[in-house]
Design a protein around this motif. Structure first.
Motif, short mmCIF file in Angstrom:
data_model
loop_
_atom_site.label_atom_id
_atom_site.label_comp_id
_atom_site.label_asym_id
_atom_site.label_seq_id
_atom_site.Cartn_x
_atom_site.Cartn_y
_atom_site.Cartn_z
N ALA A 168 66.26 -8.75 8.48
CA ALA A 168 66.55 -9.89 9.10
C ALA A 168 67.07 -9.29 10.44
N SER A 169 67.81 -8.37 10.74
CA SER A 169 68.30 -8.18 12.06
C SER A 169 67.23 -7.60 12.96
N ASN A 170 66.13 -7.18 12.55
CA ASN A 170 65.17 -6.61 13.21
C ASN A 170 64.27 -7.60 13.58
N ASN A 171 64.26 -8.91 12.86
CA ASN A 171 63.15 -9.92 12.98
C ASN A 171 63.91 -11.46 13.43
N PRO A 172 64.59 -11.20 14.64
CA PRO A 172 65.53 -12.26 15.01
C PRO A 172 64.59 -13.79 15.00
N ASP A 173 63.34 -13.59 15.25
CA ASP A 173 62.49 -14.86 15.39
C ASP A 173 61.99 -15.42 14.06
N ASP A 214 74.83 -22.16 4.13
CA ASP A 214 73.95 -21.57 5.16
C ASP A 214 72.98 -20.27 4.78
N TYR A 215 73.30 -19.58 3.75
CA TYR A 215 72.51 -18.63 3.12
C TYR A 215 71.92 -18.83 2.10
N ALA A 231 75.04 -10.96 -3.92
CA ALA A 231 76.22 -11.55 -3.39
C ALA A 231 76.57 -10.92 -2.23
N LEU A 232 76.60 -9.49 -2.23
CA LEU A 232 77.10 -8.78 -1.42
C LEU A 232 76.45 -8.88 0.12
N SER A 233 75.09 -8.98 -0.06
CA SER A 233 74.34 -9.19 0.94
C SER A 233 74.63 -10.46 1.95
N ILE A 234 74.84 -11.48 0.81
CA ILE A 234 75.21 -12.93 1.74
C ILE A 234 76.45 -12.55 2.28
N ILE A 235 77.70 -11.90 1.70
CA ILE A 235 78.73 -11.89 2.23
C ILE A 235 78.73 -10.97 3.60
N GLN A 236 77.92 -9.84 3.66
CA GLN A 236 77.53 -9.17 4.75
C GLN A 236 76.72 -9.93 5.83
N ALA A 237 75.95 -10.83 5.50
CA ALA A 237 75.04 -11.68 6.67
C ALA A 237 76.33 -12.51 7.44
N SER A 248 79.23 -12.24 7.75
CA SER A 248 80.41 -11.20 8.55
C SER A 248 79.43 -10.86 9.92
N GLN A 249 78.08 -10.36 9.76
CA GLN A 249 77.45 -9.99 10.91
C GLN A 249 76.87 -11.03 11.57
N GLY A 250 77.19 -12.39 11.19
CA GLY A 250 76.40 -13.51 11.77
C GLY A 250 75.07 -13.41 11.78
N LEU A 251 74.40 -12.99 10.86
CA LEU A 251 73.01 -13.07 10.59
C LEU A 251 72.50 -14.38 10.10
N GLY A 252 72.19 -15.30 11.12
CA GLY A 252 72.07 -16.70 10.43
C GLY A 252 70.52 -16.85 9.88
N ASN A 253 69.68 -15.77 10.40
CA ASN A 253 68.32 -16.02 9.92
C ASN A 253 67.96 -15.35 8.43
N TYR A 254 69.20 -14.99 7.58
CA TYR A 254 68.87 -14.41 6.22
C TYR A 254 69.56 -15.64 5.15
N SER A 255 68.58 -15.66 4.17
CA SER A 255 69.02 -16.29 3.06
C SER A 255 68.76 -15.81 1.88
N VAL A 256 69.16 -16.16 0.67
CA VAL A 256 68.74 -15.60 -0.62
C VAL A 256 68.35 -16.94 -1.34
N TYR A 257 67.23 -16.83 -1.91
CA TYR A 257 66.78 -17.69 -3.05
C TYR A 257 67.15 -17.41 -4.36
N SER A 258 68.41 -18.10 -4.92
CA SER A 258 69.01 -17.50 -6.20
C SER A 258 68.19 -17.84 -7.30
N MET A 259 67.62 -16.92 -8.05
CA MET A 259 67.10 -17.29 -9.38
C MET A 259 67.77 -16.39 -10.40
N HIS A 260 68.99 -15.96 -9.97
CA HIS A 260 69.86 -14.92 -11.09
C HIS A 260 70.26 -15.72 -12.23
N LYS A 261 70.03 -14.81 -13.12
CA LYS A 261 70.48 -15.45 -14.70
C LYS A 261 71.40 -14.59 -15.39
#
Lengths: 76, 362, 334
Positions: free
Chosen positions: B124-129, B292-293, B147-153, B155-168
């Motif tokens: 995500a940070s290498n592909n801002p577009d 947002d994530y 979950a941690l990746s979302i928290i990190q995104a 805190s880093q302000g990575l607006g172009n990262y999101s997770v499609y949660s299918m966790h069970k």
């Protein structure tokens, strides 16, 4: 894909939430955010780039000894 | 570092198991976790166990229980030229109702196989577009890392990262299985690394309410033999409790930090499982604070709980996941359904019951 | 000029400069073999072996080699495993515009040096440049010609019941070295690709005799090549999991990524099927050669079997059939 491949690695060094870990010449950069108590020299279980468990060798060996006694005592 | 019982060799352990089994009626033991299914298959264990010990593969392969509707959702998303899908390897071949990620990639979709969410964040940070969407599959072991990746995104302000949660979650599926009652199960080999996170208490109801012995087991053959031994021992003693065989990997209270991380980002909700239908409180949805994530919010991916797929009506994955059928009892097995051309997800994942049977038990 | 442009493929001045200033100097001193469009090769007695292979690997540089070294080894080893003495090679290059000339030089130097090491001459070649996006940086095709000495016969037809199955060292090294540099899987290994020409070792083995058949287990790994040999020879082979040599880093990487080393690629390994009466001599030759230090007898040909089966004896003593890989082997974490 099933639940969970996790492999024991030894922590070589840490830098904040990140750590370099190694096993058998294989190294990776992982996150230790989920096991903040882990220090260089500790063994951790690594799953998908994150340490998820610090292996307490002494404790594990202790329990193992007890457990082997069960095994010995329960012969049918 | 050898922290499992290697005092006895394999054949001695098998003899111990035979001795215990001799005093028992026919028993069915479910290995819940796909990594166990795989290890059991690779070792050939089923072929050397006493006749009255039957091992049944359970619902513990996240790909296998991922619903067609979820698959179709992310395949639709992959068509968006702005989107790069970051995924674990095994999802590539999972068929939805209209194709696979592999096929989407060959038609130009951006799909990158990653080993961890750390790599997805880097992407995500290498592909801002681009919008990087991480496909969150997995149970309690993997969910904390998403979950941690979302928290990190955040805190880093990575607006172009999101997770499609299918966790069970595993315990609700166990409850559904036991509640259903159609399968006769006498004990459980509980998953090692899910338990690393959740510890022993979520299984208490299995022992107390349903009187089924449970042993949390590691993944080496030594571990599995020891786990079976402990399980049969409980049966011989008419006990039902939660033993930990995998002492080097599991503490009784699991990993509280990982659970807290999960709770911070996710809330539980009712979700669809392939073969089971809706299981209450068995899925992880991203909380409002992190919307947002959440790829399902960001891209408007809907989930319809009444969704019916025609394929699913023919495929026996549901019965196989519940342990009602073995893969070779499915009419499609090895004919219409092979790992190269899978009909249902149980054949796709290396650790799916059908694929493991195809590869190792054939 | 630092990069390849479409004009380098135009057939005009730049094409000539690329060939005469960049490519020819690498292959100069080629034992007097000029690089013409057609090579004229003197023929001795014996049978000619011919092979061709295209290399489209990514990443093009990896621990222990690059696509150029690989392109030389692949063709040399295909010839050697067929019992031929590799002699001549052609090199066809397909290059994407924008490719760095210094990378091209490095790749061709590796290719040339590997050929020299194996006593093989590059006698003809071709270069094409394609538009950006039409190829992934560089593809290389090599074809090779070798001479099979009179009386030598290495073929699946020679495989007999009781023959031994031998490998000359640890398996899966190349596959794991390549995986370690894939995007999305960043890990480091104290491990190099085993990419190397095997013709020297093969010659020593053929001199001992008793070799029924050999194959180099490249893509698809040891499992796939043994299945192919069992199928072609109509036999059932039995191999023992414990006996298969594995580099500790390959074992660790396979545990981590959920892969089976039996299906990982090798570029410097041989699966050798040999007569048991020659076991001692063959193993002595292998273990005293730098490319056979870790050689092991891993199994034997158990019986005739028209279907062609390979059974793997697991640690539990169970014999289970190996299957052909279905699709590509994918790293998984869960």
């Amino acid at each position: 894909m099933s639940m969970c491949l996790a492999v024991p690695f030894k922590i070589i060094s840490t830098d904040g939430e990140m750590a370099v870990v190694e096993v058998n010449g294989l190294t990776q950069n992982i996150s230790i955010a989920l096991t903040p108590e882990a220090l260089p020299g500790d063994w951790v279980l690594v799953h998908a780039g994150y340490a998820i468990h610090k292996i307490d060798e002494a404790e594990a060996k202790e329990t193992l000894k007890l457990w082997e006694e069960i095994h010995e005592a329960s012969q049918y | 570092m050898k922290l499992h019982n290697t005092e006895r060799n394999y054949s001695e352990k098998l003899k111990d198991i035979e001795t215990l089994a001799r005093g028992l009626p026919a028993v069915s033991i479910m290995e819940i976790c796909g990594t166990h299914t795989m290890a059991i298959g690779r070792s050939g264990l089923r072929r050397v166990l006493p006749d009255n010990i039957r091992l049944i593969s359970g619902p513990g392969c996240p790909v296998c229980v991922t619903h067609d509707r979820e698959i179709d959702n992310y395949l639709e998303l992959a068509k968006d030229k702005r989107v790069i899908i970051a995924t674990f390897g095994d999802l590539l071949r999972v068929p939805g109702s209209k194709g696979t990620l592999n096929a989407a990639r060959s038609q130009g979709a951006g799909v990158v196989v990653v080993y961890s969410t750390l790599e997805a964040l880097r992407l995500a940070s290498n592909n801002p577009d681009h919008e990087v969407v991480f496909l969150g599959v997995g149970f309690e072991t993997t969910a904390p890392t998403a979950a941690l990746s979302i928290i990190q995104a955040k805190s880093q302000g990575l607006g172009n990262y999101s997770v499609y949660s299918m966790h069970k979650l595993v315990p609700p599926a166990l409850e559904a299985l036991l509640c259903d009652g159609s399968v006769k199960l006498d004990g459980f080999i509980c998953p090692g690394h899910v338990s690393t996170i959740i510890g022993t208490s979520p299984y208490t109801f299995v022992a107390e309410q349903y009187k089924k012995p449970c042993v949390i087991t590691g993944f080496e053959i030594h571990d599995i033999l020891d786990g079976l031994y402990l399980l049969l021992l409980q049966m011989r003693q008419n006990k039902a409790k939660i033993d930990i065989q995998y002492i080097r990997g599991v503490k009784p209270d699991g990993n509280p930090i990982a659970r807290k991380t999960m709770d911070t980002v996710f809330r539980t909700g009712d979700v669809l499982w392939r073969g089971f239908g809706v299981i209450p409180n068995s899925g992880l949805h991203i909380r409002e604070e992190y919307r947002d994530y959440d790829a399902s919010v960001k891209f408007g991916l809907a989930m319809d709980h009444h969704y019916i797929n025609e394929k699913e009506a023919i495929c026996s994955c549901g019965d196989i996941l519940k342990g009602l059928k073995t893969p070779n009892e499915c009419d499609l097995f090895k004919g219409l359904c092979t790992p190269l051309n899978p009909f249902g997800p149980c054949m796709v994942s290396t650790e799916g019951a059908c694929a493991a049977y195809y590869r190792y038990e054939a | 000029m630092d990069t390849i442009t479409l004009a380098h493929g135009s057939g005009g001045r730049l094409s000539r400069e690329l060939i005469e200033e960049i490519i020819y100097p690498i292959f100069n001193n080629n034992n007097g073999h000029e690089l013409y469009d057609s090579a004229l090769l003197p023929l001795k007695k014996g049978t000619i072996a011919m092979t061709t292979d295209s290399f489209v690997i990514s990443p093009i540089f990896f621990p222990g080699g690059n696509i150029g070294k690989l392109a030389a080894c692949g063709t040399i080893n295909d010839l050697a495993a067929a019992g031929a003495i590799p002699k001549y090679m052609s090199v066809g290059l397909i290059i994407e515009e924008g490719f760095l000339i210094k990378d091209l030089q490095e790749i061709l130097i590796s290719l040339y040096e590997t050929a020299v090491e194996a006593d093989v001459y590059v006698v003809t070649g071709d270069t094409k440049i394609v538009e950006r996006g039409s190829a992934d940086r560089i593809y290389i095709n090599t074809s090779g010609i070798g001479i099979v000495p009179e009386g030598a016969s290495v073929s699946p037809k020679n495989i007999n019941v009781d023959d031994l199955v031998i490998v000359n060292g640890t398996i899966g090294d190349h596959g794991m070295a390549i995986l370690s540099c894939r995007e999305g899987l960043s890990f480091g290994v104290n491990l190099k690709s085993d990419c190397t020409p095997l013709n020297g070792l093969v010659k020593e083995l053929l001199d001992v005799g008793g070799i029924s058949c050999m194959r180099d287990p490249t893509r698809g790994g040891l499992a796939s090549i043994l299945l192919e040999l069992a199928h072609q020879s109509g036999t059932k082979m039995e191999i023992c999991e414990k006996a298969i040599p594995l580099h500790p880093s390959v074992r660790a990487g396979c545990d981590m990524l959920g892969l089976d080393p039996l299906y990982l690629a090798n570029e410097g390994k041989l699966a050798i099927i040999a007569n048991p009466s020659k076991e001692e001599e063959i193993m002595r030759v292998l273990q005293s050669h730098p490319l056979g230090k870790n050689a092991q007898v891993i199994g034997r040909v158990a019986s005739r079997d028209l279907k062609g089966t390979v059974l793997l004896e697991t640690d539990l003593g169970v014999k289970r059939p190996l299957m052909l890989l279905e699709g590509e082997e994918l790293p998984r974490i869960c």
